[in-house]
Write a protein that holds these residues in place. Structure first.
Motif, PDB file in Angstrom:
ATOM      1  N   VAL A 239       0.815  -1.217   0.000  1.00 15.31           N
ATOM      2  CA  VAL A 239       0.000   0.000   0.000  1.00 15.31           C
ATOM      3  C   VAL A 239       0.849   1.267   0.000  1.00 15.31           C
ATOM      4  CG1 VAL A 239      -1.939  -1.138   1.093  1.00 15.31           C
ATOM      5  CG2 VAL A 239      -0.173  -0.106   2.523  1.00 15.31           C
ATOM      6  N   ASP A 240       2.134   1.155   0.347  1.00 13.60           N
ATOM      7  CA  ASP A 240       2.992   2.339   0.321  1.00 13.60           C
ATOM      8  C   ASP A 240       3.341   2.760  -1.100  1.00 13.60           C
ATOM      9  OD1 ASP A 240       3.033   2.712   3.018  1.00 13.60           O
ATOM     10  OD2 ASP A 240       4.859   1.547   3.364  1.00 13.60           O
ATOM     11  N   ASN A 241       3.128   1.880  -2.056  1.00  9.68           N
ATOM     12  CA  ASN A 241       3.432   2.177  -3.457  1.00  9.68           C
ATOM     13  C   ASN A 241       2.174   2.007  -4.303  1.00  9.68           C
ATOM     14  OD1 ASN A 241       6.328   2.625  -3.161  1.00  9.68           O
ATOM     15  ND2 ASN A 241       6.453   0.455  -2.714  1.00  9.68           N
ATOM     16  N   SER A 242       1.147   2.755  -3.957  1.00 12.15           N
ATOM     17  CA  SER A 242      -0.115   2.675  -4.695  1.00 12.15           C
ATOM     18  C   SER A 242      -0.151   3.734  -5.789  1.00 12.15           C
ATOM     19  CB  SER A 242      -1.307   2.867  -3.746  1.00 12.15           C
ATOM     20  OG  SER A 242      -1.212   4.122  -3.085  1.00 12.15           O
ATOM     21  N   TRP A 243      -1.070   3.575  -6.718  1.00  9.56           N
ATOM     22  CA  TRP A 243      -1.232   4.522  -7.809  1.00  9.56           C
ATOM     23  C   TRP A 243      -2.697   4.553  -8.233  1.00  9.56           C
ATOM     24  CZ3 TRP A 243       0.883  -0.301  -8.331  1.00  9.56           C
ATOM     25  CH2 TRP A 243       0.233  -1.181  -9.200  1.00  9.56           C
ATOM     26  N   ALA A 244      -3.049   5.611  -8.938  1.00  8.11           N
ATOM     27  CA  ALA A 244      -4.412   5.753  -9.460  1.00  8.11           C
ATOM     28  C   ALA A 244      -4.421   5.386 -10.931  1.00  8.11           C
ATOM     29  CB  ALA A 244      -4.915   7.172  -9.266  1.00  8.11           C
ATOM     30  N   THR A 245      -5.447   4.646 -11.339  1.00  6.58           N
ATOM     31  CA  THR A 245      -5.592   4.233 -12.732  1.00  6.58           C
ATOM     32  C   THR A 245      -6.851   4.866 -13.317  1.00  6.58           C
ATOM     33  OG1 THR A 245      -4.474   2.123 -12.360  1.00  6.58           O
ATOM     34  CG2 THR A 245      -5.896   2.278 -14.278  1.00  6.58           C
ATOM     35  N   PHE A 246      -6.693   5.492 -14.484  1.00 11.28           N
ATOM     36  CA  PHE A 246      -7.811   6.091 -15.203  1.00 11.28           C
ATOM     37  C   PHE A 246      -7.848   5.513 -16.611  1.00 11.28           C
ATOM     38  CE2 PHE A 246      -6.178   9.185 -12.193  1.00 11.28           C
ATOM     39  CZ  PHE A 246      -7.317   9.626 -11.528  1.00 11.28           C
ATOM     40  N   ASN A 247      -9.032   5.387 -17.155  1.00  6.80           N
ATOM     41  CA  ASN A 247      -9.221   5.020 -18.558  1.00  6.80           C
ATOM     42  C   ASN A 247      -9.755   6.253 -19.286  1.00  6.80           C
ATOM     43  OD1 ASN A 247      -8.486   2.170 -18.718  1.00  6.80           O
ATOM     44  ND2 ASN A 247     -10.175   1.884 -17.280  1.00  6.80           N
ATOM     45  N   ILE A 248      -8.894   6.907 -20.060  1.00 12.10           N
ATOM     46  CA  ILE A 248      -9.239   8.165 -20.729  1.00 12.10           C
ATOM     47  C   ILE A 248      -9.595   7.875 -22.178  1.00 12.10           C
ATOM     48  CG2 ILE A 248      -8.499  10.508 -21.217  1.00 12.10           C
ATOM     49  CD1 ILE A 248      -8.521   9.758 -18.267  1.00 12.10           C
ATOM     50  N   ARG A 249     -10.767   8.335 -22.594  1.00 10.38           N
ATOM     51  CA  ARG A 249     -11.180   8.106 -23.962  1.00 10.38           C
ATOM     52  C   ARG A 249     -10.248   8.807 -24.931  1.00 10.38           C
ATOM     53  NH1 ARG A 249     -17.575   8.559 -24.667  1.00 10.38           N
ATOM     54  NH2 ARG A 249     -16.803  10.045 -26.194  1.00 10.38           N
ATOM     55  N   GLU A 250     -10.137   8.237 -26.110  1.00  5.31           N
ATOM     56  CA  GLU A 250      -9.167   8.719 -27.092  1.00  5.31           C
ATOM     57  C   GLU A 250      -9.423  10.151 -27.525  1.00  5.31           C
ATOM     58  OE1 GLU A 250      -9.547   6.891 -31.039  1.00  5.31           O
ATOM     59  OE2 GLU A 250     -11.123   5.658 -30.148  1.00  5.31           O
ATOM     60  N   ASP A 251     -10.690  10.621 -27.429  1.00  6.27           N
ATOM     61  CA  ASP A 251     -10.966  12.004 -27.806  1.00  6.27           C
ATOM     62  C   ASP A 251     -10.676  12.977 -26.669  1.00  6.27           C
ATOM     63  OD1 ASP A 251     -12.955  10.931 -26.316  1.00  6.27           O
ATOM     64  OD2 ASP A 251     -14.600  11.901 -27.377  1.00  6.27           O
ATOM     65  N   ASP A 252     -10.219  12.464 -25.503  1.00 11.08           N
ATOM     66  CA  ASP A 252      -9.860  13.312 -24.369  1.00 11.08           C
ATOM     67  C   ASP A 252      -8.390  13.196 -23.991  1.00 11.08           C
ATOM     68  OD1 ASP A 252     -12.407  14.318 -23.974  1.00 11.08           O
ATOM     69  OD2 ASP A 252     -13.008  12.641 -22.693  1.00 11.08           O
ATOM     70  N   ILE A 253      -7.640  12.321 -24.686  1.00 13.26           N
ATOM     71  CA  ILE A 253      -6.277  12.056 -24.270  1.00 13.26           C
ATOM     72  C   ILE A 253      -5.301  13.139 -24.717  1.00 13.26           C
ATOM     73  CG2 ILE A 253      -5.538  10.745 -26.293  1.00 13.26           C
ATOM     74  CD1 ILE A 253      -4.814   9.904 -22.597  1.00 13.26           C
ATOM     75  N   HIS A 254      -5.697  13.941 -25.700  1.00 14.92           N
ATOM     76  CA  HIS A 254      -4.792  14.986 -26.184  1.00 14.92           C
ATOM     77  C   HIS A 254      -4.525  15.984 -25.058  1.00 14.92           C
ATOM     78  CE1 HIS A 254      -8.906  16.408 -26.898  1.00 14.92           C
ATOM     79  NE2 HIS A 254      -8.422  17.614 -26.659  1.00 14.92           N
ATOM     80  N   GLY A 255      -3.281  16.376 -24.931  1.00 20.27           N
ATOM     81  CA  GLY A 255      -2.891  17.315 -23.884  1.00 20.27           C
ATOM     82  C   GLY A 255      -2.518  16.663 -22.583  1.00 20.27           C
ATOM     83  N   VAL A 256      -2.713  15.352 -22.463  1.00 20.59           N
ATOM     84  CA  VAL A 256      -2.324  14.619 -21.257  1.00 20.59           C
ATOM     85  C   VAL A 256      -0.949  14.021 -21.486  1.00 20.59           C
ATOM     86  CG1 VAL A 256      -2.908  12.734 -19.701  1.00 20.59           C
ATOM     87  CG2 VAL A 256      -4.726  14.109 -20.725  1.00 20.59           C
TER      88      VAL A 256
END
Length: 329
Positions: A239-256
């Motif tokens: 738990v000390d090395n946790s992370w957040a996972t998101f699924n970003i749609r391809e029309d929203d991924i620009h700029g990330v």
């Protein structure tokens, strides 16, 4: 007439209110300013298992316990391996004894006995030679028959052969084993020791230790239960090395981009947490769940994005929801 105008006025007012509500809903669900992306916290999970099968003898941890890497988790009872170890250890001791005997050579008592046999054979050969010489002299004078001469000669040959055999056996015992015999016996010792070491490694593996530091998330076997080889009895979350996972749609991924930071809200902690993106999937895939509100029903591919919390004093647990506005990601 007035009542009719009143109904018309109310109808128009209601229609206007409906337009306002539809406009508000449309802005809330489809407006870029109110777009919300939901993710979840994840962490690496480690499964503690053993190379041997057996019944759990002792269990030292429970769900929710905090464990340190190398801490003893549970012990498996292996009576069959213990009995097998006695057998292979006896074979190793036997091979070692034979090897030591070969290295030492024949014992003094054996050499003395073989020396006595050699002397006895030499005495017999000497008597047979004297008897043959007398019979030969009498045979040459025509006093004895040919049969007695042949018997004396055969007896001398037999005694000479006995001397040769006794001398060869004595010399062999005196010289000890050959190089090939020594190497063969030494190889047996190495083979037996290898069997013992292999069995000991399995017996030592009945003690199962924590592969990493973390929190015990599950214990799926109890004391007295039979577990197989590689059965994941205890699961530990880092738990000390946790992370957040998101699924970003391809029309929203620009700029990330990797290295971008953003603020997300964790409902379970009721806190805003800073995150930094460290991974963006190289290939898009279909999302297994709808991560984005407000885009309608178009089925688009999505990219997996991972971000790690930037504050050390915040410890989100795996499975917690992470909510971020689209304009902040």
């Amino acid at each position: 007439m007035k009542i009719k105008k009143k109904y018309i006025f109310l109808s128009v007012l209601i229609l206007l209110l409906l337009c306002v509500v539809v406009t508000f809903v449309n802005r809330y669900y489809k407006g870029d300013d109110d777009e919300v992306i939901e993710g979840r916290m994840e962490a690496i999970s480690y499964h503690a298992s053993s190379k041997v099968a057996g019944r759990i003898d002792v269990m030292y941890v429970e769900e929710g316990d905090w464990v340190i890497e190398g801490e003893l988790l549970y012990v498996i009872s292996t009576p069959e391996l213990d009995a097998k170890l006695v057998q292979v250890d006896a074979l190793r001791a036997q091979a070692q004894a034979i090897n030591e005997e070969v290295d030492m050579g024949a014992r003094v008592e054996q050499l003395e006995a073989l020396r006595g046999l050699l002397k006895r054979a030499e005495v017999g050969e000497s008597l047979a030679l004297k008897n043959f010489n007398r019979v030969e002299e009498l045979y040459n004078k025509g006093v004895v028959a040919r049969q007695l001469y042949d018997e004396a000669k055969a007896n001398l040959d037999a005694m000479s052969a006995s001397v040769s055999a006794a001398r060869a056996e004595y010399n062999l015992a005196l010289a000890g084993a050959t190089k090939e015999q020594r190497e063969a016996v030494a190889a047996k010792v190495v083979q037996a020791q290898g069997a013992v070491d292999e069995l000991m490694s399995y017996i030592d593996d009945r003690y199962v230790y924590a592969p990493a530091t973390g929190r015990v998330s599950s214990v799926i076997a109890r004391v007295g239960e039979l577990v197989g080889v590689g059965y994941p009895v205890v699961t530990i979350l880092d738990v000390d090395n946790s992370w957040a996972t998101f699924n970003i749609r391809e029309d929203d991924i620009h700029g990330v981009n990797v290295g971008d930071t953003f603020t997300a809200y964790l409902p379970a902690l009721d806190a805003d947490v800073e995150f930094e993106i460290y991974y963006i999937a190289s290939e898009a895939d279909f999302a297994t769940w709808n991560s984005t509100r407000a885009r309608g029903g178009v089925d688009l591919r999505s990219f997996e994005v991972r971000a790690s919390p930037m504050l050390d004093d915040v410890r989100p647990l795996p499975g917690m929801s992470v909510v971020v506005r689209g304009d902040r990601l």
